[in-house]
Design a protein around this motif. Structure first.
Motif, PDB file in Angstrom:
ATOM      1  N   THR A 135       0.815  -1.224   0.000  1.00  0.00           N
ATOM      2  CA  THR A 135       0.000   0.000   0.000  1.00  0.00           C
ATOM      3  C   THR A 135       0.845   1.269   0.000  1.00  0.00           C
ATOM      4  O   THR A 135       0.314   2.360  -0.146  1.00  0.00           O
ATOM      5  N   ASN A 185      -4.132   2.779  -5.109  1.00  0.00           N
ATOM      6  CA  ASN A 185      -3.657   3.837  -4.211  1.00  0.00           C
ATOM      7  C   ASN A 185      -4.131   5.214  -4.652  1.00  0.00           C
ATOM      8  O   ASN A 185      -4.173   6.147  -3.856  1.00  0.00           O
ATOM      9  N   GLY A 191       1.250   6.334  -2.490  1.00  0.00           N
ATOM     10  CA  GLY A 191       1.389   5.307  -1.455  1.00  0.00           C
ATOM     11  C   GLY A 191       1.091   5.856  -0.071  1.00  0.00           C
ATOM     12  O   GLY A 191       1.399   7.003   0.240  1.00  0.00           O
TER      13      GLY A 191
END
Length: 542
Positions: free
Chosen positions: A44, A457, A50
């Motif tokens: 992630t 993301n 991110g």
């Protein structure tokens, strides 16, 4: 008394207290699961959007970052199989300095594919064979995807350097890359030696100063020390430097001993003698031609008085690493004892001066010429956490410069290269006849993790994005990637270094195949006596 039960098999061979896990369920799949858990943590944090992780290490230090190298380094992973992925990401960090997240995420994804193949009946050795073949093919394909003309690059051309650096910096500081990249490029170009392949990352320093905003950051050609000069002399030009690692004080010149003093006259004479001795030493340093004294320890009041009298600038550097760096920059030798330095032990600087940057007093050491010069990026920010995160982005940018000095070839970024690899490997898998085709196809699908994660993301529908990318690449356009701002697939401007992707694929596939080859885990009894009961108050149980 109970009879001792005889032990059979492996129990009779190993000490009491050992543990053994074997077979697919106990060893292989448990290892794969541990690696998947690690890759889900870092996944992630992949790409410009991110998410950050908050990690508090064993020393209670707080890290808020999306830099996978820092996250993995501070997690203290205990599982032996997951540690293999950690070692692979550290190897990537040391080799290239960027792409640690890609290694862990990609390795976790191909291990997940392996788990699915094991559950439908394939043996791990067949999967390893297919994965090895697929990784070799992927490395051949990525060499062909290099953009024509990118192999010739002038390492002192700021525009070309910024183009290759942008992707690495944007993944850490998205939105600030247009400002940061030219600064990092300027700092690197300033200290680039005649042969760019000998570029030393350590020559680009970062000085973090609280206050102001990131836009107040600047590049200083030289070294910035977060100290103030002692005494009255605040600057020197074209100066020779004497460095004393042990400090500048009377205790550094006298041996330890006891002096018995009977009268006031004797006390006065002793003080005068000590004063004369320290004056003689400081005078000898001044006569050697030195204008600046750098001390690695304490500077006595009396020594400081005589330094001011003889017009010597005094700087105290407590950090031994910083002192060593200072010696390398100025070409000086760190002396243990306060004494007259020889000519070859003195260093030289063009200019050393005390300046104020954003309310903080710093000493700036400038050496305009010579390959041993250092450039410093002075970073401004509101909190220590922000400064640390920007420093990691700068570190990635500098490492990128080092990598591009050795191999400047680029490939399209934003997931375009990964989708092209997936497409071409799928074509290869469909031509295979044996069981390898299943492993190659899974390996190819694993490349989808990069564009899918970039889309997720950014809050996009990953399925739509992946299908649009495949359609575009099937139409013969290998430069189509994920456009996170427009929310669709489009020709991408960002460029990634080929060498970063090359090593990431190589290390991730090797780590994954090593994990798959493990069919037994044998753990010896831990060393040491019985563990103390955490609930006990320190007394005996009885």
């Amino acid at each position: 008394m109970a009879l001792m039960q005889p032990s059979y098999g492996i129990q009779s061979m190993l000490k009491d207290g050992h543990r053994i896990f074997s077979g697919l369920e106990e060893a292989v799949l448990k290892n794969v699961d541990a690696c998947k858990q690690l890759s889900q943590i870092t996944r992630t944090s992949l790409g410009p959007n991110g998410m950050n992780k908050m990690v508090i290490n064993h020393l209670d230090k707080l890290f808020v970052t999306n830099d996978a190298g820092t996250i993995i380094g501070e997690l203290e992973v205990q599982h032996p199989a997951a540690k293999l992925l950690v070692l692979a990401s550290k190897a990537q960090q040391e080799e290239i300095g960027d792409g640690a997240n890609l290694v862990v995420t990609f390795a976790g994804e191909i291990l997940q594919g392996a788990e699915e193949l094991i559950r439908i009946g394939l043996h791990p050795s067949e999967i390893v064979g297919g994965y090895t073949k697929a990784s070799q093919k992927a490395l051949e394909i990525i060499e062909q995807l290099a953009e024509p003309g990118s192999e010739t690059m002038d390492c002192r051309n700021k525009e070309q350097v910024v183009l290759r650096m942008k992707a690495a910096v944007a993944s850490k500081q998205y939105g600030q890359e247009d400002f940061l990249c030219p600064l990092i490029a300027e700092a690197c170009i300033q200290v680039c030696p005649r042969n760019p392949e000998n570029f030393n990352v350590d020559n680009v320093r970062v000085a973090k100063l609280l206050g102001g905003g990131l836009r107040d950051s600047c590049v200083v050609r030289g070294m910035v020390l977060k100290v103030e000069p002692l005494g009255t002399v605040k600057s020197a030009t074209k100066a020779k430097i004497a460095v004393f690692g042990g400090g500048v004080d009377t205790s550094a010149t006298e041996t330890k001993g006891t002096v018995l003093i009977h009268s006031a006259e004797q006390l006065e004479n002793y003080a005068k003698g000590e004063e004369a001795k320290i004056e003689e030493l400081i005078k000898s340093v001044a006569e050697s031609g030195a204008k600046v004294i750098v001390s690695g320890g304490a500077v006595g009041e009396m020594a400081q008085h005589f330094c001011d009298r003889y017009g010597l600038m005094v700087i105290k550097i407590i950090s031994k690493f910083e002192l060593r760096r200072f010696c390398r920059t100025t070409g000086s030798v760190s002396l243990v004892k306060l004494s007259r330095p020889r000519f070859d032990e003195l260093g030289y600087v063009d200019n050393i001066t005390s300046e104020e940057i954003g309310g903080a007093r710093v000493v700036v050491v400038r050496n305009e010429s010579g390959g041993n010069s250092i450039s410093t990026l002075v970073i401004r920010g509101s909190t220590d956490s922000v400064l640390d995160d920007v420093e990691r982005a700068v570190d990635d940018g500098v490492n990128c410069y080092k990598a591009m000095c050795k191999d400047s070839r680029t490939v399209p970024g934003a997931g375009a290269t990964e989708i092209e690899l997936a497409k071409q490997l799928n074509d290869i898998a469909s031509k295979e006849t044996g069981l390898d085709q299943y492993a190659i196809r899974k390996f190819a699908q694993s490349f989808e993790v990069v564009p899918r994660t970039l889309a997720e993301n950014a809050g996009l529908n990953s399925t739509d994005v992946i299908s649009a990318l495949y359609a575009a690449h099937a139409g013969g356009n290998p430069k189509i990637g994920v456009d996170i701002e427009q929310g669709l697939s489009a020709p991408v401007e960002t460029r990634d270094l080929l060498v970063t992707k090359y090593w990431a694929i190589k290390l991730a596939s090797r780590a994954a195949t090593t994990v798959l080859k493990i069919d037994q885990i044998i753990m010896a009894k831990p060393a040491g006596g019985p563990k103390k009961n955490p609930g006990a108050d320190g007394g005996d149980e009885d």
